[in-house]
Motif scaffolding. Structure first.
Motif: not given
Ligand code: IPD
Length: 273
Positions: A96-100, A168-170, A192-198, A213-215
């Motif tokens: 599950i990508d986007g578990t939150v 990231a979670y950190d 935008r920040r949608n919460g599921a990178a895929s 873009v995401e690190h």
């Protein structure tokens, strides 16, 4: 189609079939949860980094199906771990990508399954349980949404481009990521920040976003979505390939703005995120 193309199309069909079966499990669990059922939740790298029983069941299902359809090929999964094979096919799975999003009842989450050879994605599928959308790609053959060929957007100006990102979670890393977004937001149309990178990578492939873009993504977050974006014509940079933007950046952009966005991100301090 060449012999290689035939192999990649076959791997794409397997990825799609397996991801769709897992997506049906996830959809049923989500519906039960929304109807009042309980879902067991544990935490991983941080209190905000969650894993549900459904993530584990989804990955178990993918592993069982792959063991039957592609016996002997290793699987690297977000929950069960694993390692890549040298030379042969390795399956890379985010159950599950986007578990939150899943946990909060937001419908933007997906099952992502990719086939990689020597760390390079050659086929993949990202299936959204709630909408049923199926994003697929095979190296050199193109990318599709529900069978329709995809092609990335062609914006003419960076300041009129819609750019997505993620965090990231950190907590310390988030502060640096927030600073980068703070620098970028005045130079593009919006963020935008949608919460599921895929899904964000797939959206770049569809032209629904001009860039992403995401690190700090893990291989399972990008393995299928990045192939969808690149096969749709986007310029894609994967972790380890763009030190000017940071060692672990994942980047996908419409080719018309890709160079300008890359320069802008470097100016905004992407390398020190
Ligand atoms: C997360 C999502 C999120 C991204 C995080 C990922 P998960 O994956 O893709 O959008 O910002 O970096 O870890 O934990 O939901 O599989």
């Amino acid at each position: 189609m060449s012999d290689v193309g035939v192999q990649e199309s076959l791997l794409k069909s397997v990825a799609e079939q397996v991801a769709a079966e897992a997506a049906e499990l996830v959809r049923a669990a989500w519906a039960a949860m929304r109807a009042g059922g309980e879902v067991r939740v544990d935490t991983k790298s941080a209190d905000t980094d969650v894993v549900t029983a459904v993530d584990r069941e989804s990955e178990d299902l993918v592993r069982a199906r792959l063991a039957r359809l592609r016996p002997g090929e290793p699987v690297l999964g977000e929950e069960g771990g694993g390692s890549a094979a040298a030379g042969g096919v390795t399956w890379v799975v985010d159950p599950i990508d986007g578990t939150v999003n899943f946990l909060y009842g937001l419908p933007s989450f997906a099952v992502s399954v990719a086939a990689q050879i020597d760390g390079v994605s050659v086929a993949g599928a990202v299936v959204e349980p709630v909408s049923g959308r199926r994003w697929t790609a095979a190296r050199g053959e193109g990318a599709w949404l529900d069978g329709q060929r995809l092609s990335a957007s062609a914006p003419q100006r960076l300041d009129l481009s819609l750019v997505a990102t993620g965090f990231a979670y950190d907590a310390g890393r988030r502060v640096r990521q927030g600073r980068l977004v703070g620098e970028l937001v005045s130079r593009v149309r919006d963020i935008r920040r949608n919460g599921a990178a895929s899904l964000e990578l797939c959206a770049v492939g569809a032209g629904w976003l001009d860039a992403y873009v995401e690190h700090g993504l893990h291989r399972w977050d990008w393995a299928a979505g990045a192939l969808v974006a690149s096969e749709a014509g986007a310029t894609v940079l994967l972790p380890g390939s763009a030190p000017d933007l940071g060692d672990d950046v994942t980047y996908a952009a419409s080719p018309t703005i890709a160079a300008q966005l890359r320069e802008t991100l470097a100016e905004c301090g992407a390398a020190s995120v």
